[in-house]
Write a protein that holds these residues in place. Structure first.
Motif, short mmCIF file in Angstrom:
data_model
loop_
_atom_site.label_atom_id
_atom_site.label_comp_id
_atom_site.label_asym_id
_atom_site.label_seq_id
_atom_site.Cartn_x
_atom_site.Cartn_y
_atom_site.Cartn_z
N LYS A 55 0.84 -1.19 0.00
CA LYS A 55 0.00 0.00 0.00
C LYS A 55 0.89 1.25 0.00
O LYS A 55 0.49 2.29 -0.48
CB LYS A 55 -0.91 -0.01 1.22
N GLU A 56 2.10 1.13 0.54
CA GLU A 56 3.04 2.25 0.60
C GLU A 56 3.71 2.39 -0.76
O GLU A 56 4.55 1.60 -1.13
CB GLU A 56 4.10 1.98 1.68
N THR A 57 3.34 3.42 -1.51
CA THR A 57 3.91 3.62 -2.83
C THR A 57 4.68 4.92 -2.95
O THR A 57 5.03 5.34 -4.04
CB THR A 57 2.81 3.56 -3.91
N ASP A 111 10.28 -5.23 -4.17
CA ASP A 111 9.91 -5.69 -5.52
C ASP A 111 9.01 -4.66 -6.20
O ASP A 111 7.98 -5.00 -6.77
CB ASP A 111 9.23 -7.06 -5.47
N ARG A 112 9.42 -3.41 -6.14
CA ARG A 112 8.62 -2.30 -6.70
C ARG A 112 9.53 -1.36 -7.47
O ARG A 112 10.69 -1.18 -7.13
CB ARG A 112 7.91 -1.55 -5.58
N ARG A 166 4.61 6.84 -12.28
CA ARG A 166 4.08 5.49 -12.30
C ARG A 166 4.88 4.65 -11.29
O ARG A 166 6.08 4.82 -11.14
CB ARG A 166 4.22 4.88 -13.69
N THR A 167 4.19 3.74 -10.62
CA THR A 167 4.84 2.77 -9.75
C THR A 167 4.15 1.44 -9.95
O THR A 167 2.95 1.39 -10.23
CB THR A 167 4.82 3.21 -8.26
N ALA A 186 2.10 -3.84 -19.69
CA ALA A 186 1.82 -2.40 -19.66
C ALA A 186 2.93 -1.65 -18.91
O ALA A 186 3.34 -0.56 -19.31
CB ALA A 186 0.47 -2.13 -19.01
N ASP A 187 3.43 -2.26 -17.83
CA ASP A 187 4.53 -1.65 -17.09
C ASP A 187 5.82 -1.67 -17.91
O ASP A 187 6.61 -0.73 -17.88
CB ASP A 187 4.74 -2.37 -15.75
#
Length: 183
Positions: free
Chosen positions: A56-58, A77-78, A90-91, A164-165
Motif C-alpha cells: 500500500k506504501e507507494t 519488488d517495486r 508510475r509505480t 503495460a509496465d
C-alpha cells in the motif's frame, strides 16, 4: 557517392552493435553457475525467495536521490518512474530475478525491443543496467503476458514486469537514464 557510402557504413555499424549487444546479453544469461560467485550475504535460494508484494506504501523512497530516475526496491519488488520534479509518474510491482543488483546508482546501458530470455520465454522492452558476477540485470516483460517466478536453481538477471509496465519502462528508461537501486 560519398554520402551513400557513409550511410551504408553507419547502417552496418549500427547493425553490428545491435548483434554484439544481443550476443553479450545471451552469453551472460547462459553463464555457468561456477563463473558467478554468490552475492555476499545471500545465497541463491534467499535471493530468489522474495515474491512480488502489492504494498500500500507507494511513496518514492527517501534514500533514492533526486532528479529524473528509475527507482527499484529489491526488498519491496517495486519500481517507480520519476520524471524531473520528483513525483512518481508510475509505480508498479515486479517479479525479481534470482540475482539482485547491489544497492547503488546505475545507468541504462543497453536495450532490446524483443529477444528470447534466458528462460526460453520471448520477452520485449528489455532495459539493462547492471552486471553482477557475469549475470546481466535488466527489466523486461514476457510477450505472452506471464510473470512467472524464476527457477531458483538458475542464476538469472531478468526482472519481469507486466506488459503495460514494460511499455512504460521502455518509453521512460532510455540509454543513459539513471537507475537507483534501494533496499
Amino acid at each position: 557517392m560519398a554520402r551513400s557510402s557513409s550511410g551504408f557504413v553507419a547502417g552496418l555499424t549500427a547493425a553490428a552493435l545491435a548483434v554484439v549487444g544481443f550476443l553479450t546479453y545471451q552469453a551472460s544469461a547462459s553463464a555457468p553457475d561456477s563463473l558467478a560467485p554468490p552475492k555476499a550475504g545471500k545465497t541463491p535460494s534467499t535471493a530468489a525467495s522474495h515474491s512480488p508484494k502489492d504494498k500500500k506504501e507507494t511513496a518514492v523512497p527517501a534514500q533514492s536521490g533526486a532528479g529524473e530516475r528509475v527507482v527499484y526496491s529489491v526488498g519491496g519488488d517495486r519500481v517507480w518512474l520519476i520524471p524531473e520534479g520528483g513525483k512518481a509518474q508510475r509505480t508498479f510491482t515486479v517479479t525479481p530475478s534470482t540475482v539482485d543488483p547491489p544497492v547503488g546508482k546505475y545507468l541504462v546501458t543497453s536495450r532490446s525491443a524483443s529477444i528470447t530470455g534466458s528462460d526460453g520465454v520471448p520477452i520485449e522492452h528489455v532495459v539493462r543496467f547492471a552486471n553482477v558476477g557475469g549475470i546481466t540485470i535488466g527489466f523486461s516483460a514476457a510477450v505472452d503476458g506471464s510473470v512467472p517466478a524464476p527457477d531458483p536453481a538458475k542464476k538469472t538477471g531478468g526482472i519481469r514486469e507486466k506488459r503495460a509496465d514494460g511499455d512504460a519502462m521502455w518509453d521512460f528508461a532510455t540509454i543513459g537514464k539513471k537507475i537507483v537501486v534501494v533496499q
